[in-house]
Design a protein around this motif. Structure first.
Motif, PDB file in Angstrom:
ATOM      1  N   SER A 501      33.945  -6.128  50.575  1.00  0.00           N
ATOM      2  CA  SER A 501      32.494  -6.253  50.393  1.00  0.00           C
ATOM      3  C   SER A 501      32.158  -7.694  50.079  1.00  0.00           C
ATOM      4  O   SER A 501      33.039  -8.526  49.828  1.00  0.00           O
ATOM      5  N   LEU A 502      30.875  -7.991  50.066  1.00  0.00           N
ATOM      6  CA  LEU A 502      30.407  -9.238  49.486  1.00  0.00           C
ATOM      7  C   LEU A 502      30.543  -9.143  47.974  1.00  0.00           C
ATOM      8  O   LEU A 502      30.717  -8.060  47.424  1.00  0.00           O
ATOM      9  N   GLY A 503      30.435 -10.269  47.305  1.00  0.00           N
ATOM     10  CA  GLY A 503      30.515 -10.270  45.859  1.00  0.00           C
ATOM     11  C   GLY A 503      29.217  -9.828  45.226  1.00  0.00           C
ATOM     12  O   GLY A 503      28.263  -9.434  45.897  1.00  0.00           O
ATOM     13  N   GLN A 504      29.155  -9.936  43.909  1.00  0.00           N
ATOM     14  CA  GLN A 504      27.926  -9.591  43.197  1.00  0.00           C
ATOM     15  C   GLN A 504      26.855 -10.617  43.499  1.00  0.00           C
ATOM     16  O   GLN A 504      27.146 -11.741  43.904  1.00  0.00           O
ATOM     17  N   ASN A 505      25.597 -10.209  43.277  1.00  0.00           N
ATOM     18  CA  ASN A 505      24.479 -11.079  43.648  1.00  0.00           C
ATOM     19  C   ASN A 505      23.423 -11.087  42.549  1.00  0.00           C
ATOM     20  O   ASN A 505      22.234 -10.983  42.835  1.00  0.00           O
ATOM     21  N   ARG A 506      23.870 -11.195  41.285  1.00  0.00           N
ATOM     22  CA  ARG A 506      22.960 -11.209  40.142  1.00  0.00           C
ATOM     23  C   ARG A 506      22.038  -9.989  40.146  1.00  0.00           C
ATOM     24  O   ARG A 506      20.900 -10.040  39.684  1.00  0.00           O
ATOM     25  N   ASP A 507      22.530  -8.896  40.723  1.00  0.00           N
ATOM     26  CA  ASP A 507      21.786  -7.637  40.792  1.00  0.00           C
ATOM     27  C   ASP A 507      20.474  -7.791  41.542  1.00  0.00           C
ATOM     28  O   ASP A 507      19.476  -7.119  41.244  1.00  0.00           O
ATOM     29  N   LEU A 508      20.474  -8.664  42.545  1.00  0.00           N
ATOM     30  CA  LEU A 508      19.286  -8.896  43.375  1.00  0.00           C
ATOM     31  C   LEU A 508      19.589  -8.511  44.819  1.00  0.00           C
ATOM     32  O   LEU A 508      20.720  -8.657  45.282  1.00  0.00           O
ATOM     33  N   PRO A 509      18.581  -8.031  45.566  1.00  0.00           N
ATOM     34  CA  PRO A 509      18.799  -7.676  46.975  1.00  0.00           C
ATOM     35  C   PRO A 509      19.161  -8.905  47.804  1.00  0.00           C
ATOM     36  O   PRO A 509      18.734 -10.023  47.514  1.00  0.00           O
ATOM     37  N   ARG A 510      19.946  -8.683  48.814  1.00  0.00           N
ATOM     38  CA  ARG A 510      20.257  -9.732  49.784  1.00  0.00           C
ATOM     39  C   ARG A 510      19.368  -9.564  51.007  1.00  0.00           C
ATOM     40  O   ARG A 510      18.970  -8.443  51.354  1.00  0.00           O
ATOM     41  N   ASP A 511      19.086 -10.656  51.672  1.00  0.00           N
ATOM     42  CA  ASP A 511      18.338 -10.595  52.929  1.00  0.00           C
ATOM     43  C   ASP A 511      19.226 -10.091  54.053  1.00  0.00           C
ATOM     44  O   ASP A 511      18.761  -9.415  54.975  1.00  0.00           O
ATOM     45  N   GLU A 512      20.485 -10.435  54.000  1.00  0.00           N
ATOM     46  CA  GLU A 512      21.429 -10.008  55.029  1.00  0.00           C
ATOM     47  C   GLU A 512      22.723  -9.569  54.369  1.00  0.00           C
ATOM     48  O   GLU A 512      23.133 -10.127  53.361  1.00  0.00           O
ATOM     49  N   TRP A 513      23.375  -8.576  54.987  1.00  0.00           N
ATOM     50  CA  TRP A 513      24.645  -8.086  54.481  1.00  0.00           C
ATOM     51  C   TRP A 513      25.339  -7.321  55.603  1.00  0.00           C
ATOM     52  O   TRP A 513      24.712  -6.994  56.622  1.00  0.00           O
ATOM     53  N   PRO A 514      26.609  -7.016  55.466  1.00  0.00           N
ATOM     54  CA  PRO A 514      27.337  -6.277  56.507  1.00  0.00           C
ATOM     55  C   PRO A 514      26.888  -4.817  56.552  1.00  0.00           C
ATOM     56  O   PRO A 514      27.429  -3.962  55.845  1.00  0.00           O
ATOM     57  N   GLU A 515      25.906  -4.530  57.382  1.00  0.00           N
ATOM     58  CA  GLU A 515      25.289  -3.198  57.398  1.00  0.00           C
ATOM     59  C   GLU A 515      26.236  -2.118  57.916  1.00  0.00           C
ATOM     60  O   GLU A 515      25.989  -0.932  57.724  1.00  0.00           O
ATOM     61  N   GLY A 516      27.294  -2.501  58.585  1.00  0.00           N
ATOM     62  CA  GLY A 516      28.262  -1.510  59.055  1.00  0.00           C
ATOM     63  C   GLY A 516      29.206  -1.024  57.992  1.00  0.00           C
ATOM     64  O   GLY A 516      30.007  -0.126  58.246  1.00  0.00           O
ATOM     65  N   GLY A 517      29.136  -1.604  56.801  1.00  0.00           N
ATOM     66  CA  GLY A 517      30.035  -1.200  55.728  1.00  0.00           C
ATOM     67  C   GLY A 517      31.451  -1.683  55.957  1.00  0.00           C
ATOM     68  O   GLY A 517      31.717  -2.556  56.792  1.00  0.00           O
ATOM     69  N   SER A 518      32.376  -1.136  55.215  1.00  0.00           N
ATOM     70  CA  SER A 518      33.800  -1.455  55.392  1.00  0.00           C
ATOM     71  C   SER A 518      34.616  -0.193  55.155  1.00  0.00           C
ATOM     72  O   SER A 518      34.118   0.789  54.596  1.00  0.00           O
ATOM     73  N   THR A 519      35.857  -0.207  55.587  1.00  0.00           N
ATOM     74  CA  THR A 519      36.719   0.961  55.449  1.00  0.00           C
ATOM     75  C   THR A 519      37.244   1.084  54.021  1.00  0.00           C
ATOM     76  O   THR A 519      37.730   0.118  53.441  1.00  0.00           O
ATOM     77  N   LEU A 520      37.133   2.287  53.482  1.00  0.00           N
ATOM     78  CA  LEU A 520      37.651   2.597  52.144  1.00  0.00           C
ATOM     79  C   LEU A 520      38.948   3.370  52.307  1.00  0.00           C
ATOM     80  O   LEU A 520      38.993   4.369  53.033  1.00  0.00           O
ATOM     81  N   SER A 521      40.014   2.920  51.627  1.00  0.00           N
ATOM     82  CA  SER A 521      41.333   3.542  51.774  1.00  0.00           C
ATOM     83  C   SER A 521      42.010   3.701  50.425  1.00  0.00           C
ATOM     84  O   SER A 521      41.792   2.906  49.512  1.00  0.00           O
ATOM     85  N   VAL A 522      42.860   4.738  50.331  1.00  0.00           N
ATOM     86  CA  VAL A 522      43.789   4.877  49.219  1.00  0.00           C
ATOM     87  C   VAL A 522      45.176   4.566  49.756  1.00  0.00           C
ATOM     88  O   VAL A 522      45.607   5.124  50.773  1.00  0.00           O
ATOM     89  N   LEU A 523      45.877   3.648  49.079  1.00  0.00           N
ATOM     90  CA  LEU A 523      47.220   3.275  49.499  1.00  0.00           C
ATOM     91  C   LEU A 523      48.224   3.634  48.412  1.00  0.00           C
ATOM     92  O   LEU A 523      47.968   3.417  47.221  1.00  0.00           O
ATOM     93  N   LEU A 524      49.358   4.173  48.818  1.00  0.00           N
ATOM     94  CA  LEU A 524      50.464   4.451  47.922  1.00  0.00           C
ATOM     95  C   LEU A 524      51.462   3.317  48.050  1.00  0.00           C
ATOM     96  O   LEU A 524      51.990   3.052  49.137  1.00  0.00           O
TER      97      LEU A 524
END
Length: 621
Positions: A501-524
């Motif tokens: 993900s992108l980092g924190q943004n002082r709890d403010l909305p961004r004008d642009e961001w990766p709208e497709g999201g990213s893959t969430l995984s659990v790794l052993l």
């Protein structure tokens, strides 16, 4: 997953988080400083002058990269340099292999917010936000070798994430096996859900009130932790920074109800005899369940909303989170007050101490070891460790400077802090040395100290496997986040939750961001020195049956252009894992602004916790 082409250093916690409450893991570009999820309110006017740094004991640091003589004598230290490398160090048996990666689907990538992973026996749970910012709790069954015994089952909850990194998710299990979920809160009414005794996520039901609606209408920092008898404790702050009260609740499986854990505040920041008009806020890390079977608590006091006015690093331990002792085992009186109790280091305001950036760890002899930073005699930022001094009652703590840095991190004021130094905890190595982990402007670094807490060298922290650490997405500003399992390590290795993900943004909305999201995984992950189980019994576990209320969210293949894909242990813990927790019946546990840390995390292996915060536990908003 998309082909990985770039490798970045890993930022990972809190901190919770140790039998901890919070921990924030992630990977960031090495040239960038990390931003804490703990916002600081604007500084209040104060007539207190900024004093010079207090003298502190220094240990010989010849094995470390040395600061220049001119820097040590300069009255105004320059920019901090904390990433020089000393002599190489042989980390035995640190390499890990990815045994299995299980994808859950797409997760929110517009900013960093802590998501949670909890494993107990043959059950595993994940709390996360989808790429549409919907909260979802997922569950799967595990085989005896730790690999998946079936597909993930998903249960969406009626919670939508705003642009606020405080709104993390916290998971806990009671002694009957019911799952408890809290999250998506920053000074809002309680959001809490629990399953029936089966722990089936599809039975999750909203519970609007735990104990008293009047103390659950402005909730932040929810944390679950198990005591040694397995009983489940929940803590949260009600109210804002500087005016909040932290409560600890205990769950009764027989009545299916919560009650206060203790009947008086744990902290009282009212004035002292010397300064009757003064008021202080307590900010604490832990309690952390240590190898000695005790819970360990660490806190600082803040004089004003200015982050530079932290002082008086203090400590207590407990067998039951109700009665407390100092490092010598002598009883302490509660509530804890400013300057009273077991003061580890009487650091004054403006002397380089930061709430959420001191960590609880342990030595090879199971003694508590506290790592933190403050200014040295010349005003340079340095890392110190503190251990109980068994040869003396005054002082009660042995303080050692373990870094030899040049320059100063000058922090303070309001807004989200950019961390030039982020303490991530410590871990005991196979030879008895201790590895003190930290981030230097996002770069994972470690100081190795010997059994006498004297510095050996300063080196880069051993990395995660490439499958974990290398960035897959191409969106500018992405970082890799790695959250440790609340359940701790298992006989099969350890689990981590990974996303970008992108980092924190002082709890403010961004004008642009990766709208497709990213893959969430659990790794052993399994260390090279660990022996895998010889047999696998696929019938040992059975996959829970989804009901009509469950929503299937299968992993989705994402095009590379869309794949942009953001303190010890993580928050909370099962008794088998050390981490950061919180304190039998009563009213409020803590007064004015006693906050949980954001990342409470101890570092395990190459684990680095972003917390501080934070869960870094590092929090001021």
């Amino acid at each position: 997953m998309a082909e990985r082409t770039r490798r970045l250093p890993l930022l990972s916690s809190a901190s919770v988080l140790t039998a901890a409450f919070i921990g924030l893991p992630l990977l960031a570009a090495p040239a960038q400083a990390t931003t804490s999820p703990i916002d600081t309110p604007p500084p209040a006017a104060s007539s207190t002058a900024q004093p010079t740094a207090t003298p502190t004991p220094t240990a010989s640091a010849s094995p470390l990269p040395s600061a220049s003589a001119s820097a040590t004598t300069s009255p105004t230290p320059g920019p901090l340099v904390c990433d020089d490398r000393g002599a190489p160090y042989d980390f035995a048996d640190t390499s890990e292999t990815v045994i299995e990666e299980s994808e859950l689907g797409l997760t929110w990538a517009g900013m960093y917010v802590l998501q949670d992973l909890l494993t107990q026996d043959d059950r595993q749970y994940v709390g996360f936000y989808t790429d549409d910012r919907e909260m979802v709790i997922a569950q799967r069954a595990l085989r005896t070798d730790g690999t998946s015994a079936g597909d993930w089952i998903y249960q969406p909850l009626p919670e939508t994430l705003e642009w606020d990194s405080h709104n993390y998710i916290s998971l806990g299990l009671d002694r009957d096996g019911a799952l408890h979920v809290a999250g998506n809160m920053h000074d809002v009414a309680l959001n809490y859900y629990r399953t029936d005794a089966s722990g089936d996520v599809t039975t999750l039901t909203a519970v609007p009130t735990m104990v008293d609606p009047a103390t659950e209408d402005s909730v932040t920092y929810p944390e679950f932790v198990n005591r040694k008898d397995g009983s489940l404790v929940f803590s949260h702050r009600n109210g804002g920074s500087g005016s909040g009260v932290t409560y600890f609740n205990l769950f009764d499986e027989t009545t299916q109800s919560w009650s206060r854990l203790i009947d008086q505040p744990l902290f009282d920041g009212a004035g002292t005899t010397e300064n009757p008009e003064g008021t202080w806020n307590s900010y604490y890390q832990g309690p952390t369940l240590g190898p000695d079977g005790k819970f360990h608590l660490l806190w600082v006091w803040r004089d004003t909303p200015d982050a530079a006015t932290n002082s008086m690093l203090s400590y207590a331990s407990s067998d039951d989170l109700v009665t407390w002792q100092d490092s010598k085992g002598e009883p302490l009186t509660t509530p804890f007050t400013y300057g009273a109790g077991d003061v580890v280091d009487p650091i004054p305001d403006y002397a380089g101490l930061l709430n959420g950036n001191a960590r609880i760890g342990f030595t090879a002899d199971d003694e508590v070891l506290i790592s933190y930073h403050k200014y040295d005699e010349a005003g340079n930022s340095q890392v110190f460790t503190a251990t109980p001094d068994r040869t003396s009652s005054d002082p009660a703590w042995k303080i050692d400077q373990v870094s030899d840095w040049e320059g100063r991190w000058s922090f303070g004021g309001g807004g989200s802090l950019v961390f030039e130094v982020q303490m991530l905890g410590s871990e005991v190595l196979s030879d008895g040395d201790v590895q003190v982990n930290y981030l230097c402007s996002g770069e994972p670094m470690s100081i190795i100290i010997d059994r006498d807490q004297q510095p050996v060298t300063q080196v880069s922290t051993p990395p995660y496997p490439a499958q974990v650490a290398e960035l897959a997405g191409t969106y500018p500003g992405l970082q890799v986040n790695v959250q440790q399992d609340r359940g701790g390590n298992t006989d099969n290795g350890r689990y981590v939750l990974r996303w970008e993900s992108l980092g924190q943004n002082r709890d403010l909305p961004r004008d642009e961001w990766p709208e497709g999201g990213s893959t969430l995984s659990v790794l052993l992950l399994r260390a090279a020195s660990e022996t895998p189980p010889e047999t696998i019994d696929p019938t040992a576990t059975s996959q829970p049956t989804a009901t009509a209320t469950a929503t299937a969210l299968p992993p989705i293949s994402v095009q590379p252009t869309e794949m942009t894909g953001t303190g010890g242990q993580g928050p909370g813990t099962i008794p088998s894992a050390p981490g950061s927790a919180e304190a039998d019946s009563g009213s409020e546990l803590a007064t004015t602004g006693a906050d949980l840390p954001w990342l409470a995390f101890g570092a395990a292996g190459a684990l680095l916790l972003l917390g501080a915060a934070l869960l870094a536990r590092r929090k001021n908003a």
